[in-house]
Design an enzyme around this catalytic site. Structure first.
Site, short mmCIF file in Angstrom:
data_model
loop_
_atom_site.label_atom_id
_atom_site.label_comp_id
_atom_site.label_asym_id
_atom_site.label_seq_id
_atom_site.Cartn_x
_atom_site.Cartn_y
_atom_site.Cartn_z
N PRO A 58 31.97 -8.22 5.90
CA PRO A 58 32.17 -8.73 7.26
C PRO A 58 31.96 -10.24 7.28
O PRO A 58 30.94 -10.72 6.80
CB PRO A 58 31.09 -8.02 8.07
CG PRO A 58 30.05 -7.63 7.07
CD PRO A 58 30.75 -7.41 5.77
N MET A 59 32.90 -10.96 7.85
CA MET A 59 32.75 -12.43 7.90
C MET A 59 33.21 -12.99 9.24
O MET A 59 34.38 -12.90 9.60
CB MET A 59 33.53 -13.06 6.74
CG MET A 59 32.79 -12.91 5.41
SD MET A 59 33.71 -13.56 4.03
CE MET A 59 34.98 -12.32 3.86
N THR A 60 32.26 -13.54 9.96
CA THR A 60 32.53 -14.19 11.25
C THR A 60 33.53 -15.32 11.06
O THR A 60 33.33 -16.17 10.20
CB THR A 60 31.22 -14.78 11.81
OG1 THR A 60 30.33 -13.71 12.05
CG2 THR A 60 31.45 -15.54 13.11
N GLN A 135 32.47 -4.16 12.49
CA GLN A 135 31.04 -4.38 12.35
C GLN A 135 30.47 -4.69 13.74
O GLN A 135 30.76 -5.75 14.31
CB GLN A 135 30.70 -5.53 11.41
CG GLN A 135 29.18 -5.58 11.16
CD GLN A 135 28.67 -6.84 10.50
OE1 GLN A 135 29.00 -7.94 10.92
NE2 GLN A 135 27.86 -6.69 9.47
N HIS A 202 25.50 -3.84 12.41
CA HIS A 202 24.90 -5.02 11.76
C HIS A 202 23.39 -5.02 12.02
O HIS A 202 22.93 -5.40 13.08
CB HIS A 202 25.54 -6.29 12.33
CG HIS A 202 25.25 -7.55 11.54
ND1 HIS A 202 24.27 -7.64 10.59
CD2 HIS A 202 25.84 -8.78 11.58
CE1 HIS A 202 24.26 -8.87 10.07
NE2 HIS A 202 25.20 -9.58 10.66
N GLY A 203 22.66 -4.57 11.00
CA GLY A 203 21.21 -4.54 11.13
C GLY A 203 20.54 -5.54 10.21
O GLY A 203 19.37 -5.37 9.87
N ALA A 204 21.27 -6.58 9.81
CA ALA A 204 20.80 -7.48 8.75
C ALA A 204 20.63 -8.92 9.22
O ALA A 204 20.87 -9.25 10.38
CB ALA A 204 21.78 -7.43 7.58
N HIS A 205 20.20 -9.76 8.29
CA HIS A 205 20.28 -11.22 8.35
C HIS A 205 19.51 -11.88 9.49
O HIS A 205 19.82 -13.00 9.87
CB HIS A 205 21.76 -11.68 8.39
CG HIS A 205 22.56 -11.16 7.25
ND1 HIS A 205 23.92 -11.30 7.15
CD2 HIS A 205 22.19 -10.49 6.12
CE1 HIS A 205 24.35 -10.74 6.02
NE2 HIS A 205 23.32 -10.24 5.38
N TYR A 207 19.41 -10.92 12.74
CA TYR A 207 19.97 -10.75 14.09
C TYR A 207 19.21 -9.62 14.81
O TYR A 207 18.21 -9.12 14.30
CB TYR A 207 21.48 -10.52 14.02
CG TYR A 207 22.22 -11.74 13.49
CD1 TYR A 207 22.29 -12.90 14.26
CD2 TYR A 207 22.80 -11.75 12.23
CE1 TYR A 207 22.94 -14.04 13.79
CE2 TYR A 207 23.46 -12.88 11.75
CZ TYR A 207 23.52 -14.02 12.54
OH TYR A 207 24.15 -15.15 12.07
#
Ligand code: FMN
Length: 399
Positions: A58-60, A135, A202-205, A207
């Site tokens: 996944p890439m914003t 995502q 998205h449960g990472a990074h 956020y």
């Protein structure tokens, strides 16, 4: 592409799309000495069938004006399908909360116009023979974007912290939490209606969901906080349960998790395999089918005494399908590169060694697929001399 947020605090998180650091010192140059074929075997899980094990990370991209994906967005994903990607994960697309986004051009996964935009995306991806999951994302509390766009309500998170000790938004009430869970479930239901093949949460990074996991940003004293990671996982577990209920038993749910955060690259949620097992097991029981284990470099061991990486441990501890990610096929990690650091192609031998050992099932690839939609096909065909470097120019367009 977002430019880095200007802020007085060096610890305020940068975006996933604009972080910088020195690249990992690593051997560059491609040496394809092992058979690539196992990566190109089909994969099946519940209702999902993939033609190979390569996943677009996944890439914003921030190319969806007012949150509505355009036809260019649809073409961008379809090109990666034509380039032989097995599973496309969309850029983070935000759920229906007043402050789930930090930029006007990040796509929404709610509202008629945005969902029609996504319908065109999934139809194009399917027409090209592809498989795709959105995502689903809520950014939680982040620093205001460099574009100076602000959401219509204050950023919200578990305790108001944007980084340890620094407030940047409001603490969510139990009602906010319930509404947020409902928004994820609604988005997941929309994914099924639109015809997507799975969902990723998205449960990472660092956020929102990760802000609940992480003690420095979750100082709550109610049932959503606590001294243990297991206690702080209640929000995620309830959210996963609600998503499972919304999509039914056969629709795959992927959860992206990371130990590292944009707020702290060295952070560790789980310090031991035992802690990791205690963290992941309730989420697996709540409905996660796939753990997408985000590392900046897939070859980094997760714990002392073993060379297993995060995805390797997650699979060993839960028995679930796992995705590895992080600097696959490139010389420098993704934190590098955004201020001109060029990453060059490098051997996949170490990836294959781990894959052949059964450490993980799927492999996500980010920047190589931004630089070159045909990356997977070139790997399949052994056309390694034709692989591209990654440089930040690749972020400027949806080519
Ligand atoms: C431009 C850009 C945008 C990103 N946006 C997201 C995102 O929206 N959600 C997410 O989970 N990760 C995001 N990431 C992280 C990537 O999914 C991936 O984990 C990272 O790039 C490492 O993979 P790579 O080394 O193959 O590029 C982003 C990375 C880049 C380069």
């Amino acid at each position: 592409m977002n430019t880095p947020a200007t802020t007085e605090s060096p610890k305020i998180p940068a975006r996933e799309s604009d972080i910088l650091e020195k690249p990992a010192p690593y051997v560059s140059g491609v040496k394809q000495s092992m058979n690539v074929h196992p990566l190109f075997q089909p994969f099946r899980l519940k209702s999902l069938t993939l033609k190979n094990r390569i996943v677009m990370a996944p890439m914003t991209r921030s190319f969806s004006p007012d949150g509505v994906p355009t036809l260019q967005v649809a073409d961008y994903y379809a090109r990666r399908v034509q380039g032989e990607v097995g599973l496309i994960l969309s850029e983070g697309t935000v759920v229906n909360r007043p402050a789930s986004s930090y930029n006007a051009n990040i796509p929404h996964f709610y509202g008629e116009k945005s969902l029609l935009g996504w319908k065109a995306v999934i139809d194009k991806v399917h027409a090209a023979g592809g498989v795709m999951a959105p995502q689903l994302w809520h950014v939680g509390i982040v620093a205001p974007d460099a574009s100076s766009w602000l959401p219509p309500a204050p950023f919200e998170g578990p305790s108001g912290y944007v980084t340890p000790g620094k407030m940047g938004g409001v603490a969510m009430t139990e009602r906010d939490i319930a509404k947020t869970i409902e928004a994820f479930a609604q988005a997941a239901a929309s994914a099924t209606v639109l015809g997507f093949n799975a969902v990723e949460i998205h449960g990472a990074h660092g956020y929102l969901i990760d802000q609940f996991f992480w003690h420095p940003t979750n100082q709550r004293t109610d049932g959503y906080g606590g001294n243990t990671l297991v206690e702080r996982s209640r929000f995620a577990v309830e959210l996963i349960r609600a998503v499972r209920k919304a999509v039914g038993p056969d629709f795959p749910i992927c959860l992206r998790i990371s130990q590292w955060k944009l707020q702290d690259y060295a952070a560790k949620l789980a310090a031991t395999p035992q802690e990791m097992e205690a963290w992941l097991t309730p989420m697996a029981e709540a409905g996660v089918d796939i753990f997408h284990c985000s590392q900046r470099r897939f070859w980094d061991p997760e714990f002392d005494g073993s060379d297993l990486n995060f995805a390797g441990w997650a699979k060993k501890l839960t028995g679930k399908t796992t995705i590895t990610v992080g600097s696959v096929g490139l010389s420098g990690d993704f934190i590098a590169g955004f201020q001109g650091e060029t990453a060059t192609p490098r051997s996949l031998d170490e990836l294959f060694r781990r894959f052949d050992r059964g450490d993980f099932d799927l492999v996500a690839v980010g920047r190589p697929l931004l630089a070159d939609p045909a990356w997977a096909r070139k790997i399949h065909d052994g056309r390694t001399a034709e692989l591209h470097n990654f440089s930040k120019e690749a972020l400027a367009t949806l080519s």
